[in-house]
Design a protein around this motif. Structure first.
Motif, PDB file in Angstrom:
ATOM      1  N   PRO A 669       0.988  -1.028  -0.089  1.00 55.70           N
ATOM      2  CA  PRO A 669       0.349   0.180  -0.018  1.00 55.70           C
ATOM      3  C   PRO A 669       0.944   1.105   0.197  1.00 55.70           C
ATOM      4  N   SER A 670       1.870   1.267   0.724  1.00 57.95           N
ATOM      5  CA  SER A 670       2.392   2.192   0.597  1.00 57.95           C
ATOM      6  C   SER A 670       3.860   2.912  -0.730  1.00 57.95           C
ATOM      7  N   ASN A 671       3.301   1.944  -1.362  1.00 57.52           N
ATOM      8  CA  ASN A 671       4.101   2.404  -2.862  1.00 57.52           C
ATOM      9  C   ASN A 671       3.268   2.609  -4.425  1.00 57.52           C
ATOM     10  N   VAL A 672       1.569   2.428  -3.282  1.00 54.79           N
ATOM     11  CA  VAL A 672       0.697   2.919  -4.431  1.00 54.79           C
ATOM     12  C   VAL A 672       0.075   3.727  -3.924  1.00 54.79           C
ATOM     13  N   ASP A 729       5.234 -11.108  -7.742  1.00 56.82           N
ATOM     14  CA  ASP A 729       4.579  -9.857  -7.834  1.00 56.82           C
ATOM     15  C   ASP A 729       2.813 -10.231  -7.661  1.00 56.82           C
ATOM     16  N   MET A 730       2.711 -11.532  -8.358  1.00 58.47           N
ATOM     17  CA  MET A 730       1.129 -12.084  -7.891  1.00 58.47           C
ATOM     18  C   MET A 730       0.988 -12.010  -6.646  1.00 58.47           C
ATOM     19  N   TYR A 731       1.323 -12.545  -5.677  1.00 60.12           N
ATOM     20  CA  TYR A 731       1.627 -13.083  -3.823  1.00 60.12           C
ATOM     21  C   TYR A 731       0.937 -12.075  -3.157  1.00 60.12           C
ATOM     22  N   SER A 732       2.319 -10.534  -4.008  1.00 60.23           N
ATOM     23  CA  SER A 732       1.391  -9.250  -3.547  1.00 60.23           C
ATOM     24  C   SER A 732       0.308  -8.404  -3.024  1.00 60.23           C
ATOM     25  N   PHE A 733       0.377  -9.166  -4.400  1.00 63.01           N
ATOM     26  CA  PHE A 733      -0.828  -7.846  -5.389  1.00 63.01           C
ATOM     27  C   PHE A 733      -2.370  -8.970  -4.465  1.00 63.01           C
ATOM     28  N   GLY A 734      -2.164 -10.182  -4.222  1.00 57.07           N
ATOM     29  CA  GLY A 734      -3.439 -11.182  -3.974  1.00 57.07           C
ATOM     30  C   GLY A 734      -3.176 -10.170  -1.843  1.00 57.07           C
ATOM     31  N   THR A 735      -2.495 -10.279  -1.484  1.00 55.42           N
ATOM     32  CA  THR A 735      -2.049  -9.776  -0.397  1.00 55.42           C
ATOM     33  C   THR A 735      -2.603  -8.206  -0.054  1.00 55.42           C
ATOM     34  N   LEU A 736      -2.902  -7.656  -1.156  1.00 55.95           N
ATOM     35  CA  LEU A 736      -2.583  -6.062  -1.111  1.00 55.95           C
ATOM     36  C   LEU A 736      -4.203  -6.196  -1.191  1.00 55.95           C
ATOM     37  N   LEU A 737      -4.946  -6.606  -1.988  1.00 59.75           N
ATOM     38  CA  LEU A 737      -5.969  -6.966  -3.055  1.00 59.75           C
ATOM     39  C   LEU A 737      -6.953  -7.125  -0.879  1.00 59.75           C
ATOM     40  N   MET A 738      -6.201  -8.407  -0.539  1.00 58.05           N
ATOM     41  CA  MET A 738      -6.791  -9.077   0.566  1.00 58.05           C
ATOM     42  C   MET A 738      -6.984  -7.600   2.369  1.00 58.05           C
ATOM     43  N   GLU A 739      -5.752  -7.728   1.874  1.00 56.83           N
ATOM     44  CA  GLU A 739      -5.217  -5.892   2.631  1.00 56.83           C
ATOM     45  C   GLU A 739      -7.059  -4.864   2.423  1.00 56.83           C
ATOM     46  N   THR A 742     -10.255  -6.381   3.498  1.00 60.20           N
ATOM     47  CA  THR A 742     -10.569  -6.446   4.748  1.00 60.20           C
ATOM     48  C   THR A 742     -10.301  -5.902   6.376  1.00 60.20           C
ATOM     49  N   GLY A 743      -9.043  -4.833   5.228  1.00 57.21           N
ATOM     50  CA  GLY A 743      -8.805  -3.644   6.364  1.00 57.21           C
ATOM     51  C   GLY A 743      -8.226  -4.037   7.447  1.00 57.21           C
ATOM     52  N   ARG A 744      -7.379  -5.143   7.100  1.00 55.98           N
ATOM     53  CA  ARG A 744      -6.370  -5.818   7.706  1.00 55.98           C
ATOM     54  C   ARG A 744      -5.079  -6.187   7.187  1.00 55.98           C
ATOM     55  N   ARG A 745      -3.488  -5.215   7.705  1.00 61.65           N
ATOM     56  CA  ARG A 745      -2.082  -5.248   7.486  1.00 61.65           C
ATOM     57  C   ARG A 745      -2.276  -7.158   7.411  1.00 61.65           C
ATOM     58  N   PRO A 746      -1.140  -7.210   6.401  1.00 64.24           N
ATOM     59  CA  PRO A 746      -0.536  -8.960   6.024  1.00 64.24           C
ATOM     60  C   PRO A 746       0.242  -9.171   7.826  1.00 64.24           C
ATOM     61  N   THR A 747       0.538  -7.922   8.686  1.00 68.73           N
ATOM     62  CA  THR A 747       0.976  -8.556   9.950  1.00 68.73           C
ATOM     63  C   THR A 747       0.141  -7.521  11.112  1.00 68.73           C
ATOM     64  N   ASP A 748      -0.882  -8.052  11.042  1.00 71.95           N
ATOM     65  CA  ASP A 748      -1.669  -8.103  11.959  1.00 71.95           C
ATOM     66  C   ASP A 748      -1.897  -8.207  13.413  1.00 71.95           C
ATOM     67  N   ASP A 753       0.848 -17.676  14.931  1.00 73.16           N
ATOM     68  CA  ASP A 753       0.922 -19.008  15.713  1.00 73.16           C
ATOM     69  C   ASP A 753       0.776 -20.061  14.045  1.00 73.16           C
ATOM     70  N   GLY A 754       1.057 -18.971  12.984  1.00 76.60           N
ATOM     71  CA  GLY A 754       0.922 -19.463  11.600  1.00 76.60           C
ATOM     72  C   GLY A 754       0.092 -19.478  10.067  1.00 76.60           C
ATOM     73  N   HIS A 755      -1.194 -18.443  11.480  1.00 76.04           N
ATOM     74  CA  HIS A 755      -2.096 -17.510  10.855  1.00 76.04           C
ATOM     75  C   HIS A 755      -1.521 -16.341  10.296  1.00 76.04           C
ATOM     76  N   ASN A 756      -2.230 -16.612   9.136  1.00 73.59           N
ATOM     77  CA  ASN A 756      -1.901 -15.573   8.158  1.00 73.59           C
ATOM     78  C   ASN A 756      -3.409 -14.858   7.088  1.00 73.59           C
ATOM     79  N   LEU A 757      -3.236 -13.796   6.685  1.00 70.42           N
ATOM     80  CA  LEU A 757      -4.247 -12.582   5.985  1.00 70.42           C
ATOM     81  C   LEU A 757      -4.885 -13.890   4.890  1.00 70.42           C
ATOM     82  N   HIS A 758      -4.024 -14.626   4.504  1.00 71.13           N
ATOM     83  CA  HIS A 758      -4.659 -15.298   3.353  1.00 71.13           C
ATOM     84  C   HIS A 758      -5.608 -17.210   4.007  1.00 71.13           C
ATOM     85  N   ASN A 759      -4.741 -17.304   5.014  1.00 71.67           N
ATOM     86  CA  ASN A 759      -6.172 -17.995   6.023  1.00 71.67           C
ATOM     87  C   ASN A 759      -7.389 -17.573   6.683  1.00 71.67           C
ATOM     88  N   TYR A 760      -6.813 -16.535   6.632  1.00 71.35           N
ATOM     89  CA  TYR A 760      -8.189 -15.542   7.788  1.00 71.35           C
ATOM     90  C   TYR A 760      -9.329 -15.336   6.464  1.00 71.35           C
TER      91      TYR A 760
END
Length: 840
Positions: A669-672, A729-739, A742-748, A753-760
């Motif tokens: 997000p900071s690079n958009v 790049d597509m991994y980063s794009f998918g993460t950015l889209l979900m963020e 959802t309004g949640r950073r991937p570093t929330d 414990d292994g949980h991440n934005l993708h699994n959320y």
């Protein structure tokens, strides 16, 4: 009492219980709200009861079991919830049971199809039911319509072939789409009644080969098994589908060739999808027997050979012909002009050669024409300008020469034109789509001139100059002789100066100079003055290897952003080169533009390097998503979708339209950045790498700088080696889209414990996505997408479907395996569908 299809409002009257002898009660398709009054369950004479298509809430109580004479009940398309009472399944006289499109959950009783022996229609789609389909389905000998689409049922596809009395079976529809069914398709599925007309099993996890026995269902008119994990070949037995009208086999792993006999018998087929498989070989000429085809999608396979003229001769083809991303060769047949009714023609990314047929202008209904990524040559036929309904035209990455037909500017509806990386020359038109530089892509045509200023093309020579060319030849020879003599006299002096300059410059500047030479230069003093001495008041951002200041250059007469690199940081010098190198030959509406650069020394005599960009008044997407509550509330769904489209468009350009593909390596997000109109611009190419191709394999230009990226957005494979890829790049794009949604950073902090934005997102997808959506997306203020503040129940249906599709893209882009990630071309196609659906 039948009052269906009106505009009644309010609640059902409690006095309904006074109608003691009521047998038929239908209040469907109104605007009723509230709960179903308990007194209605005392009307023991009821045989037909329908509350469908209202806004009723609450649950269905056990008291429904008192209605012993009930034969038909429909509560579909309301807001009812909870579990269905066991007493409902004991109403043995029921023939029709509709609960679709509510919020019911729970599992079905194991004996449900035994206790309901007269059941003919069973519609439970669009809820949250789970568990397996009960084996008692074998007893449902009178079932005619069976729909459990869009639930969470799991296990294997129900063994419908074990129905006891096939001789009296009149099964019309089986719909088990969008569940979690896995395992192979049982062979006994071919023992279903030949009365079956529709079989829908798309969007599950079905694997293995398609059983030959499926071809026994000879009266099927609709078969959808797309988006599963089916393998091996298309069964020859599919040739029995002589009544088939719609056949969807796309997004599987089917291999082998397309059976010729199979195609030859599908004379009633209107829609045919084989896309995203592993099919090889040629398209059989027997496809000419499919005379009623309106939609054909064979894209994303390994099909080869010539495009059959028999396919182009099907007069019914009117909606889509998509043969893209295959290995078709030879010429584009002139028979393409026979597609007079086609709306979208996509033959991009193949190996076609020769010229574009002039009679392509006969395709008078064309709206979208994609021919990019072939080996076509020749000129752009002027007949294309006669396609008055053409909206998008892509002719990029060819060997086209000649000029752009001036008549194209007269097309008032053309909204996108790309002819990048060809050998075009001459004057670019000024009107129509060519007025908007953001809607035109002409990169890589060095001999084009003119056009609007924002295209940044060279000026065209005066027309009168051409008439005088034959007069200047003699003068030119004389001038050359004079300058040759002068050159000889000055040669020794010049050599002396060059040697002197080389001796003075001890710093290694070769790589820097060769990289930034195409940019206009600016001095340290100018930047120092523009930023008020790089003052803290002008500081608008900091990064890992530098600082960004707001300033005003006198030479530009506008506000700019100046990125000053901290050369004490490891990798800063190479970051400067990487970013300049990335921007050397790229230009796109969704990329931040470099205005100028500086490679000099500061007032202390130390090395100084800076890049000057166009200034983005609305800052970064990071600020709008997380740092400013007011901004967050105003960044609504439609605007976020526009931003996603812009980012995707930039990635598509970097990955597929540049002379050498570019991997950004740090999308976040900071690079958009967002301009005055909130249009997205991807920035910060300090980690970017060029991709070259060697022997058909991608080769990334890496460096000793290593891969840094940003935690949460960097794909997992980058942590194991240094092989950069577009998939990263597509991994980063998918993460950015979900963020973004959802309004949640991937570093929330919640992700540990292994949980991440993708699994959320994956856990909530597809039935509970409204529980994870950013609550500010649909706030009531200034937003027409939400009827009330109850997001979960009052969104327009197409908005919820769009959200689901967006999360599906995010998940498919951010899977762990790089090979399984969706590429940017497929994402662009999906986003176009989503945007169109939202507009509808």
């Amino acid at each position: 009492m039948g009052v269906y299809g009106n505009q009644f409002i309010g609640q059902l009257p409690k006095e309904i219980h006074s109608l003691a002898k009521l047998e038929f009660f239908n209040v469907a398709k109104n605007n009723l709200t509230g709960r179903i009054p308990p007194s209605i369950w005392n009307l023991s004479s009821l045989t037909v009861l329908s509350f469908a298509k209202n806004y009723l809430e609450g649950n269905i109580p056990e008291e429904i079991g008192l209605l012993k004479n009930l034969t038909k009940i429909s509560v579909s398309q309301n807001k009812l919830s909870g579990t269905l009472p066991l007493s409902l399944y004991n109403l043995s006289s029921l023939t029709d049971l509709y609960t679709a499109d509510n919020e019911f959950h729970g599992s079905l009783p194991t004996n449900v199809f035994t206790t309901l022996p007269n059941l003919r229609r069973f519609w439970f789609g669009g809820n949250q039911f789970s568990g397996p389909i009960p084996t008692s389905i074998s007893n449902a000998s009178r079932i005619q319509s069976f729909d459990i689409v869009s639930n969470n049922f799991e296990g294997q596809i129900p063994n419908l072939g074990r129905l006891q009395d096939l001789s009296v079976l009149a099964l019309d529809v089986v719909d088990v789409e969008e569940n979690n069914f896995g395992g192979p398709l049982p062979k006994i599925i071919g023992s279903l009644s030949t009365h079956l007309s529709q079989l829908a099993m798309a969007d599950n996890q079905i694997s293995g080969k398609i059983p030959t026995e499926l071809g026994n269902l000879v009266n099927l008119i609709y078969l959808s098994i797309e988006n599963n994990y089916l393998t091996e070949v298309i069964p020859e037995s599919f040739a029995k589908f002589q009544n088939m009208q719609e056949l969807y086999l796309g997004k599987n792993k089917l291999s082998g060739t397309i059976p010729a006999a199979f195609l030859g018998n599908l004379s009633h087929l209107s829609e045919f999808d084989l896309s995203n498989n592993l099919l090889i070989g040629e398209i059989p000429s027997t496809i000419e027997n499919c005379k009623k085809l309106q939609i054909v999608d064979f894209s994303m396979n390994n099909l080869s050979g010539a495009i059959p003229t028999q396919l182009l001769g099907i007069s019914y083809l009117s909606i889509l012909l998509n043969l893209s991303h295959n290995s078709f060769s030879g010429n584009l047949p002139p028979e393409v002009g026979m597609l007079k009714n086609i709306g979208t023609l996509d033959i991009s990314e193949n190996h076609l050669s020769g010229g574009i047929p002039e009679n392509i202008g006969d395709c008078s209904s064309l709206e979208y024409l994609y021919l990019e990524g072939n080996s076509l040559d020749g000129i752009i036929p002027s007949s294309i300008a006669s396609l008055k309904g053409l909206l998008q035209l892509d002719l990029s990455r060819y060997n086209l020469f000649g000029s752009i037909p001036q008549e194209l500017q007269n097309n008032s509806v053309l909204e996108w034109f790309s002819a990048s990386f060809n050998k075009l020359e001459g004057e670019v038109p000024m009107h129509g789509v060519f007025q908007n530089a953001n809607r035109v892509s002409l990169t890589g045509n060095d001999r084009l001139c003119g056009g609007v200023a924002k295209l940044n093309l060279q000026r065209c020579p005066p027309k009168s100059l051409k008439k005088r060319k034959h007069h200047v030849g003699r003068k030119l020879i004389i001038i050359i002789i004079i300058f040759s003599i002068a050159f000889i006299l000055l040669l020794s002096l010049v050599l002396t100066i060059i040697i002197y300059q080389i001796m003075r410059k001890r710093q290694r500047k070769a790589s820097t100079d060769s990289t930034i030479e195409q940019f206009p230069k600016v001095s340290y003093q100018e930047l120092h003055h523009a930023t008020n001495g790089f003052s803290v008041q002008n500081l608008i951002g900091t990064g890992g290897i530098g600082f960004v200041y707001k300033g005003r250059l006198n030479s530009e007469e506008r506000v700019v952003a100046v990125k000053v690199l901290n050369l004490q940081k490891k990798g800063a010098h190479k970051s400067f080169l990487a970013e300049c190198n990335a921007f050397r030959n790229i230009r796109h509406r969704n990329l931040v533009k470099i205005i100028t650069c500086c490679s000099s020394v500061d007032h202390k005599g130390d090395d100084f390097k800076a890049i000057v960009y166009e200034y983005m008044t609305n800052g970064s997407l990071e600020e709008w998503l997380h740092q400013n509550a007011e901004h967050q509330r105003t960044l609504k769904f439609e605007k976020r979708l526009e931003i996603v489209n812009g980012i995707a468009s930039a990635l598509h350009y970097l990955h597929n339209e540049c002379e050498k593909p570019i991997v950004h390596c740090d999308l976040k997000p900071s690079n958009v950045l967002l301009d005055d109109d909130m249009v997205a611009h991807v920035s910060d190419f300090g980690l970017a790498r060029l991709v070259s191709t060697i022997d058909g394999k991608s080769n990334i230009q890496t460096s000793s700088m290593g891969i840094k990226g940003t935690i949460g957005y960097t794909p997992p494979e980058y942590g194991m080696d240094s092989q950069l890829s577009t998939e990263g790049d597509m991994y980063s794009f998918g993460t950015l889209l979900m963020e973004m949604f959802t309004g949640r950073r991937p570093t929330d902090a919640m992700f540990k414990d292994g949980h991440n934005l993708h699994n959320y997102v994956k856990i909530a997808f597809p039935n509970n996505i409204l529980e994870i959506v950013d609550a500010t997306l649909f706030s009531e203020e200034n937003d027409h997408l939400a009827v009330t503040t109850d997001v979960a129940s009052d969104l327009r249906p197409n908005v919820e479907r769009c959200l689901s599709s967006l999360f599906k893209i995010g998940l498919s882009c951010s899977v762990e395996s790089p090979r399984e990630r969706t590429n940017i071309k497929a994402v662009i196609a999906e986003l176009n569908i989503i945007s169109k659906a939202l507009a509808d």
